[in-house]
Design an enzyme around this catalytic site. Structure first.
Site, mmCIF file in Angstrom:
data_model
loop_
_atom_site.group_PDB
_atom_site.id
_atom_site.type_symbol
_atom_site.label_atom_id
_atom_site.label_comp_id
_atom_site.label_asym_id
_atom_site.label_seq_id
_atom_site.Cartn_x
_atom_site.Cartn_y
_atom_site.Cartn_z
ATOM 1 N N ASP A 156 0.844 -1.205 0.000
ATOM 2 C CA ASP A 156 0.000 0.000 0.000
ATOM 3 C C ASP A 156 0.876 1.251 0.000
ATOM 4 O OD1 ASP A 156 -2.347 1.420 -0.023
ATOM 5 O OD2 ASP A 156 -2.752 1.193 2.128
ATOM 6 N N HIS A 175 2.385 3.222 -9.092
ATOM 7 C CA HIS A 175 2.141 1.797 -9.353
ATOM 8 C C HIS A 175 3.310 1.186 -10.132
ATOM 9 C CE1 HIS A 175 -1.728 2.235 -7.600
ATOM 10 N NE2 HIS A 175 -2.242 2.959 -8.565
ATOM 11 N N LEU A 216 10.293 -21.093 -4.835
ATOM 12 C CA LEU A 216 9.334 -20.214 -4.153
ATOM 13 C C LEU A 216 8.038 -20.236 -4.954
ATOM 14 C CD1 LEU A 216 9.076 -17.685 -2.041
ATOM 15 C CD2 LEU A 216 9.375 -16.280 -4.079
HETATM 16 C C1 IPE Z 1 -5.502 -2.698 -0.199
HETATM 17 O O1 IPE Z 1 -5.143 -1.372 -0.355
HETATM 18 C C2 IPE Z 1 -5.517 -3.384 -1.532
HETATM 19 C C3 IPE Z 1 -4.221 -3.561 -2.186
HETATM 20 C C4 IPE Z 1 -3.050 -3.237 -1.681
HETATM 21 C C5 IPE Z 1 -4.271 -4.167 -3.494
HETATM 22 P P1 IPE Z 1 -6.239 -0.223 -0.486
HETATM 23 O O2 IPE Z 1 -5.480 1.054 -0.641
HETATM 24 O O3 IPE Z 1 -7.196 -0.564 -1.570
HETATM 25 O O4 IPE Z 1 -6.980 -0.311 0.912
HETATM 26 P P2 IPE Z 1 -7.823 0.760 1.732
HETATM 27 O O5 IPE Z 1 -8.882 1.284 0.805
HETATM 28 O O6 IPE Z 1 -6.871 1.854 2.131
HETATM 29 O O7 IPE Z 1 -8.351 0.014 2.904
HETATM 30 C C1 IPE Z 2 -1.586 0.191 -3.385
HETATM 31 O O1 IPE Z 2 -1.350 1.566 -3.442
HETATM 32 C C2 IPE Z 2 -1.794 -0.408 -4.764
HETATM 33 C C3 IPE Z 2 -3.183 -0.791 -5.046
HETATM 34 C C4 IPE Z 2 -4.181 -0.775 -4.212
HETATM 35 C C5 IPE Z 2 -3.438 -1.247 -6.399
HETATM 36 P P1 IPE Z 2 -2.538 2.603 -3.440
HETATM 37 O O2 IPE Z 2 -2.907 2.905 -4.850
HETATM 38 O O3 IPE Z 2 -3.641 2.156 -2.575
HETATM 39 O O4 IPE Z 2 -1.813 3.871 -2.802
HETATM 40 P P2 IPE Z 2 -2.445 4.900 -1.774
HETATM 41 O O5 IPE Z 2 -2.967 4.114 -0.630
HETATM 42 O O6 IPE Z 2 -3.511 5.637 -2.508
HETATM 43 O O7 IPE Z 2 -1.290 5.770 -1.400
HETATM 44 MG MG MG Z 3 -4.078 2.401 -0.609
#
Ligand code: IPE
Ligand code: IPE
Ligand code: MG
Length: 227
Positions: free
Chosen positions: A14, A31, A126
């Protein structure tokens, strides 16, 4: 003295969007940077003496709520990532598996996923599991429906068997970016996992920090309800 063995590591990757914003970049750049980190972490896990499986949360059942351009970008990035990773999987003897409801993806992407699963199925250093259109609740519901359809009894063991990956508990879960929640990840498999939250944003996460966290994991006392 504890001697925890880390076999199954799960990661909630995240913070890609916040990382990009900090640099004045579009979220998509976050990303892209995040995908590079997956490669480094996976390669490290493949050489680790006890890690057998690393399960990475790449796209949740809730992530469809994001703007269409971001969802489209993530799908394209996934295709690009898989395309370039096949070589690494073969060179480093890594098996690739997808979990989640990939039936919602395009046929091209599904074919690509199936083909890489097939080509790497005998690799043994793995298993890298990517959670794609994955939700812990969705996984449990699909498992229970399969059990009912087969006329089996619903038990912990039959649910465990019907989950997307054959029953394998998570030893350690790490979430980056400072959020302290599980966001519908591996609800069944996390029952007795050790949880670790770091403020580091996923694109800044690396093997040095992973090693520090694993060292802390080894020191923890896991009681599993015992004394
Ligand atoms: C969780 O992250 C999903 C992934 C890392 C793929 P999100 O950014 O979607 O989660 P919330 O919305 O902060 O809980
Ligand atoms: C995690 O990073 C990747 C996915 C959920 C695909 P985010 O896109 O949720 O990044 P933040 O949380 O907005 O910083
Ligand atoms: Mg996120």
């Amino acid at each position: 003295m504890s001697n925890n063995t880390l076999k199954h590591l799960a990661l909630i990757m995240d913070g890609n969007g916040r990382w990009a914003k900090q640099q004045g970049l579009n979220r998509t750049k976050g990303h892209e940077a995040g995908a590079e980190v997956i490669r480094h972490i996976t390669t490290y896990c493949a050489t680790h003496p006890t890690i057998e499986t690393v399960t990475l949360y790449a796209f949740s059942t809730e992530n469809w709520k994001r703007p269409k351009y971001e969802v489209d970008f993530l799908m394209k990035l996934l295709a690009r990532y898989l395309q370039s990773e096949l070589k690494t999987y073969q060179e480093e003897n890594i098996r690739f598996i997808a979990i989640g409801d990939t039936s919602k993806f395009s046929k091209t992407l599904r074919d690509q996923i199936n083909s890489i699963e097939e080509k790497t199925k005998n690799n043994s250093s793995l298993t890298q599991v990517l959670a794609l259109n994955y939700g812990g609740r969705d996984e449990i519901v699909r498992a229970v429906n399969t059990i009912i359809k087969n006329g089996q009894e619903v038990t912990e063991s039959s649910i465990g068997m019907e989950l997307d990956t054959p029953y394998q508990d998570i030893d350690l879960l790490i979430r980056t970016s400072g959020e302290r929640r599980v966001s519908n990840y591996l609800l069944w498999q996390l029952s007795y996992s050790e949880l670790f939250f770091t403020k580091t944003l996923w694109p800044d996460f690396g093997t040095a920090e992973l090693i520090t966290i694993i060292d802390e994991f080894i020191q923890r006392t896991r009681r599993f309800g015992g004394i």
